[in-house]
Design a protein around this motif. Structure first.
Motif, PDB file in Angstrom:
ATOM      1  N   LEU A   6      65.224  56.883  44.881  1.00 29.61           N
ATOM      2  CA  LEU A   6      65.395  56.642  43.452  1.00 29.61           C
ATOM      3  C   LEU A   6      65.781  57.914  42.721  1.00 29.61           C
ATOM      4  O   LEU A   6      66.699  57.936  41.898  1.00 29.61           O
ATOM      5  CB  LEU A   6      64.101  56.067  42.870  1.00 29.61           C
ATOM      6  CG  LEU A   6      64.054  55.903  41.350  1.00 29.61           C
ATOM      7  CD1 LEU A   6      65.102  54.894  40.912  1.00 29.61           C
ATOM      8  CD2 LEU A   6      62.670  55.476  40.902  1.00 29.61           C
ATOM      9  N   LEU A   7      65.099  59.030  43.034  1.00 27.53           N
ATOM     10  CA  LEU A   7      65.388  60.282  42.362  1.00 27.53           C
ATOM     11  C   LEU A   7      66.787  60.788  42.695  1.00 27.53           C
ATOM     12  O   LEU A   7      67.499  61.314  41.839  1.00 27.53           O
ATOM     13  CB  LEU A   7      64.341  61.333  42.757  1.00 27.53           C
ATOM     14  CG  LEU A   7      62.923  61.045  42.255  1.00 27.53           C
ATOM     15  CD1 LEU A   7      61.952  62.061  42.823  1.00 27.53           C
ATOM     16  CD2 LEU A   7      62.874  61.062  40.735  1.00 27.53           C
ATOM     17  N   MET A  10      69.187  58.774  40.672  1.00 30.54           N
ATOM     18  CA  MET A  10      69.171  59.216  39.287  1.00 30.54           C
ATOM     19  C   MET A  10      70.035  60.460  39.094  1.00 30.54           C
ATOM     20  O   MET A  10      70.788  60.593  38.131  1.00 30.54           O
ATOM     21  CB  MET A  10      67.741  59.494  38.837  1.00 30.54           C
ATOM     22  CG  MET A  10      66.889  58.248  38.660  1.00 30.54           C
ATOM     23  SD  MET A  10      65.135  58.637  38.466  1.00 30.54           S
ATOM     24  CE  MET A  10      65.176  59.662  37.018  1.00 30.54           C
ATOM     25  N   ALA A  16      69.495  60.437  34.604  1.00 33.78           N
ATOM     26  CA  ALA A  16      68.560  61.344  33.950  1.00 33.78           C
ATOM     27  C   ALA A  16      69.129  61.944  32.674  1.00 33.78           C
ATOM     28  O   ALA A  16      68.423  62.606  31.922  1.00 33.78           O
ATOM     29  CB  ALA A  16      68.159  62.460  34.921  1.00 33.78           C
ATOM     30  N   SER A 588      64.903  53.593  35.357  1.00 30.93           N
ATOM     31  CA  SER A 588      64.387  54.946  35.114  1.00 30.93           C
ATOM     32  C   SER A 588      64.132  55.208  33.630  1.00 30.93           C
ATOM     33  O   SER A 588      63.348  56.093  33.284  1.00 30.93           O
ATOM     34  CB  SER A 588      65.371  55.981  35.650  1.00 30.93           C
ATOM     35  OG  SER A 588      66.608  55.866  34.975  1.00 30.93           O
TER      36      SER A 588
END
Length: 765
Positions: A6-7, A10, A16, A588
């Motif tokens: 997921l990060l 992003m 982000a 997110s």
């Protein structure tokens, strides 16, 4: 691991960023710049003086942003002003038809285009920039430069209003969403065996009789006494104008020579037998065809005259599909016509029929388009082919020099279910999920570059046999329409699945703001356990997955509703039985991608299976999800059926200690016109008057574990329970559950099958 993925997404996709550019479809060219421009209440939109089209596009933006974000902008005519939004004509920006440029600087926003459609699509893109989230009020728009134009000229959606009828407001709501997705063709399916939906003033019986059907089991279990409706000519003009204001062309479909039962019901003399059938209540392929005498062609010409007066579209769709020729073969008059015309057979007669209609349309400045069956008997040289039987029709047509619209089944059939999850809505198998639509390539690889230029574009189809309400339609269409919009608009090389997913959360919030009941199937958290292992151990290892492996799943194990503060799923976890798991998926930015789903993990749950979870028995992969009545007004319940073989399997049933089997069953209407495929329906012997549900052990021809007689339909409800004792056995076995009901009567399906252990209280399934 899931959190790491997921990060990473992003970071790659730009989620982000404070102001992600969440545009769908993706523009052809987009460059980010430094800074941003604030749009607040009262800001001016400047349009050229005396430019009605520019003012309409600006007004569209004003109205849309006021509803969606509560921002109130003002339109003024004249020269560009500082710190304003400016709509402007610019010949250079119109290098591509429907193209535009959009530039955001810290000082202003400029939308430029060379044609009316380009200005409108620039306004649509700006609307998305002004709604990056669900907040209200002023918004900071990131500085950027967009140069954009569509990949294909035909970016379509077909709405079937013949099988089930939608109101004018429903159609307009769909047109609104098409415009926001930069789609430009609504193919409106207005006539079929099950209903004639367009007023033809010269032939009033078409709507007085042909627009209405008497449903099976009318007046019982919520089924209406009469079902139908039609659009008056005034309503159609209103809808056509509404679409045109959004740069959408409506292409009407008037089916011929097949799918004509509603028309023949109204005017039997235009049919082959001269006898009046009822308007059909059966989905599928019905036998009624138009006659081929001069009087029938005069009827068709008169109908087309009124259709052309209502629809200014260059194309008129004449269907041409699924015209089984049994009535033509059985008619001495039509056989004589074939001989008189020196034609080879009935397929050639259909080609002659379509050719005559094509000539009539050409003489009136229009162009014929039809489903790919029109190729089977020869087709007018200027006809356009809509390929639905896979890509073969498109390949054949393009090689012959015909223009083509790609609309293949099942690839772009939105009546196909979006998942195989237990709570999925009614529809057809196979599953066509969001990624399936996104991966579709409108250009068949078998075509050369010269042949590929005949591909005008692509279209998704919303057939409504199993979508009786607009809620069903919207569930089926959204968000898969986002994928289609990007397939038909954006450059193929720039499309990336992960990037598309990163832009989708903002679009889902736009749907929510407009009260569009979109499907969240792609993000739904599925709660998976090994049921038999959990029964043995008294504990369950729980895995949470979603279809697209995107977003963050939060869950609870105490029955409470999950939130962003609930545990974040990262790996399987163990719970002690009984327990209640709830899980929801979030983007997110904290927005909810899929509503919470619940699973109660106890002995009763683990010893049962829903009918929609039971696979077909080997031998036939046909499968539908249907509701109890053909004209249901709600979304649930839904049952899995195979109209050719009513046989399903319960895999790995733990029979140790089981004393009985309990089945929640339902009696359904067998309203399916199978034409020549009727020979594929499996008929099994029955020993009781209405048939049985027979449970075989291990194989479908294996030992009979239980026989559950079906009740008398006249003295039982549509939904009923079946119970039978079973002899004690050990181990895990496949159960083959077969209905032996006569195939000329109702269709039966399983709601839930439950295994009842010896130590469970009597009467508890």
């Amino acid at each position: 691991m899931r959190l790491a993925v997921l990060l990473f997404c992003m970071a790659v996709c730009g989620l982000a960023q404070a102001n992600p550019v969440s545009l769908i479809p993706l523009p052809a060219e987009l460059q980010r710049a430094q800074g941003s421009f604030k749009v607040g209440n009262g800001m001016s939109i400047v349009v050229p003086a005396h430019d009605a089209a520019a003012r309409r596009s600006a007004q569209y933006l004003v109205d849309l942003i006021a509803r969606a974000r509560g921002l109130h902008l003002q339109i003024q005519e004249g020269n560009a002003a500082p710190h304003a939004i400016v709509f402007r004509r610019a010949p250079g920006a119109g290098a591509h038809v429907e193209g535009y440029t959009l530039e955001v600087t810290p000082q202003s926003i400029h939308v430029e285009a060379g044609d009316d459609a380009g200005l409108f699509y620039g306004a649509v893109t700006l609307y998305q920039l002004l709604t990056p989230n669900s907040e209200q009020g002023a918004v900071q728009v990131p500085a950027l430069h967009i140069v954009d134009w569509p990949r294909f000229a035909w970016r379509g959606l077909m709405l079937d209003s013949a099988r089930h009828f939608q109101s004018v407001d429903d159609v307009k709501a769909l047109l609104d969403q098409m415009a926001q997705h930069k789609l430009n063709v609504l193919h409106w399916h207005l006539t079929d065996d099950q209903g004639w939906r367009i007023e033809i003033k010269r032939y009033p019986e078409l709507t007085r009789i042909g627009a209405w059907r008497t449903p099976p089991d009318a007046g019982h279990d919520g089924e209406p006494q009469r079902y139908g409706g039609f659009y008056t000519q005034a309503q159609i003009r209103d809808v056509v104008a509404y679409a045109a204001a959004r740069h959408i062309t409506i292409v009407p479909e008037i089916d011929m020579p097949g799918h004509a039962q509603a028309a023949v019901a109204a005017y039997p003399q235009i049919g082959v037998t001269g006898k009046r059938p009822p308007v059909s209540v059966d989905w599928g392929v019905n036998p009624y065809l138009y006659n081929v005498d001069d009087a029938t062609f005069q009827f068709i010409d008169n109908v087309l005259d009124e259709v052309m007066a209502l629809f200014p579209s260059h194309y008129i769709h004449v269907g041409g599909d699924e015209a089984i020729k049994d009535q033509w073969k059985a008619s001495p008059a039509i056989q004589a016509k074939i001989r008189a015309l020196h034609l080879k057979d009935e397929d050639a007669l259909q080609g002659w029929f379509i050719g005559r209609i094509g000539n009539y349309l050409s003489a009136h400045g229009r162009r014929l388009i039809g489903w790919d069956e029109i190729l089977d008997g020869g087709v007018p040289a200027d006809a356009t082919v809509m390929s639905w039987r896979g890509a073969d029709g498109a390949i054949k047509a393009a090689r012959l020099g015909h223009d083509v619209v790609m609309s293949p089944s099942p690839d772009l059939y939105l009546d196909s279910v979006q998942s195989d999850l237990p709570d999925e809505a009614a529809g057809r198998n196979p599953v066509r999920d969001l990624e399936n639509i996104y991966d579709f390539n409108p250009i068949p690889s078998a075509l050369s570059a010269a042949q590929a230029v005949h591909v005008l574009g692509a279209q998704a189809n919303a057939w409504t046999e199993h979508m009786p309400t607009m809620q069903h339609v919207e569930h089926a269409v959204f968000p898969r329409l986002d994928a289609l919009s990007e397939v038909t608009w954006s450059p193929a090389a720039s499309r990336h699945w992960s990037d598309f997913l990163s832009r989708l959360p903002a679009q889902l919030e736009r749907y929510a703001a407009q009260k569009i009941p979109y499907a969240d199937s792609a993000f739904e958290a599925e709660i998976e356990v090994d049921a038999n292992a959990a029964l043995r151990r008294g504990q369950a290892s729980v895995t949470l997955v979603d279809q697209v492996n995107y977003g963050a799943i939060h869950y609870t194990t105490d029955g409470s509703t999950p939130s962003l503060h609930s545990p974040l799923y990262s790996q399987p976890f163990t719970v002690t039985l009984p327990d209640t798991i709830k899980a929801a998926t979030y983007a997110s930015d904290g927005s909810m991608l899929a509503a919470p789903r619940t699973r109660v993990l106890d002995r009763a749950d683990l010893l049962s299976r829903l009918g929609v979870e039971l696979p077909n028995c080997p031998g036939s992969d046909f499968r539908l999800r249907v509701q109890p009545m053909p004209d249901a007004t709600g979304m649930a319940p839904v049952y899995a059926v195979n109209v050719f073989d009513t046989c399903q399997q319960y895999m790995g049933a733990p029979l140790g200690g089981i004393r009985a089997i309990h089945v929640d069953a339902v009696r359904l209407e067998r309203n399916y016109a199978l034409a020549h495929d009727i020979k594929l329906v499996v008929s099994r012997p029955h020993t009781t008057p209405y048939g049985e549900l027979v449970v075989h052990e291990d194989r479908c021809d294996g030992a009979v574990l239980a026989t559950l007689p079906l009740p008398d339909p006249a003295h039982s409800g549509r939904r009923f329970a079946l119970n039978a004792s079973v002899n004690p056995t050990q181990g895990e076995h496949t159960l083959c559950l077969v209905f032996t009901a006569p195939t000329d009567g109702p269709l039966y399906a399983i709601g839930r099958v439950s295994l009842v252990p010896a130590n469970m209280s009597k009467g508890t399934p």
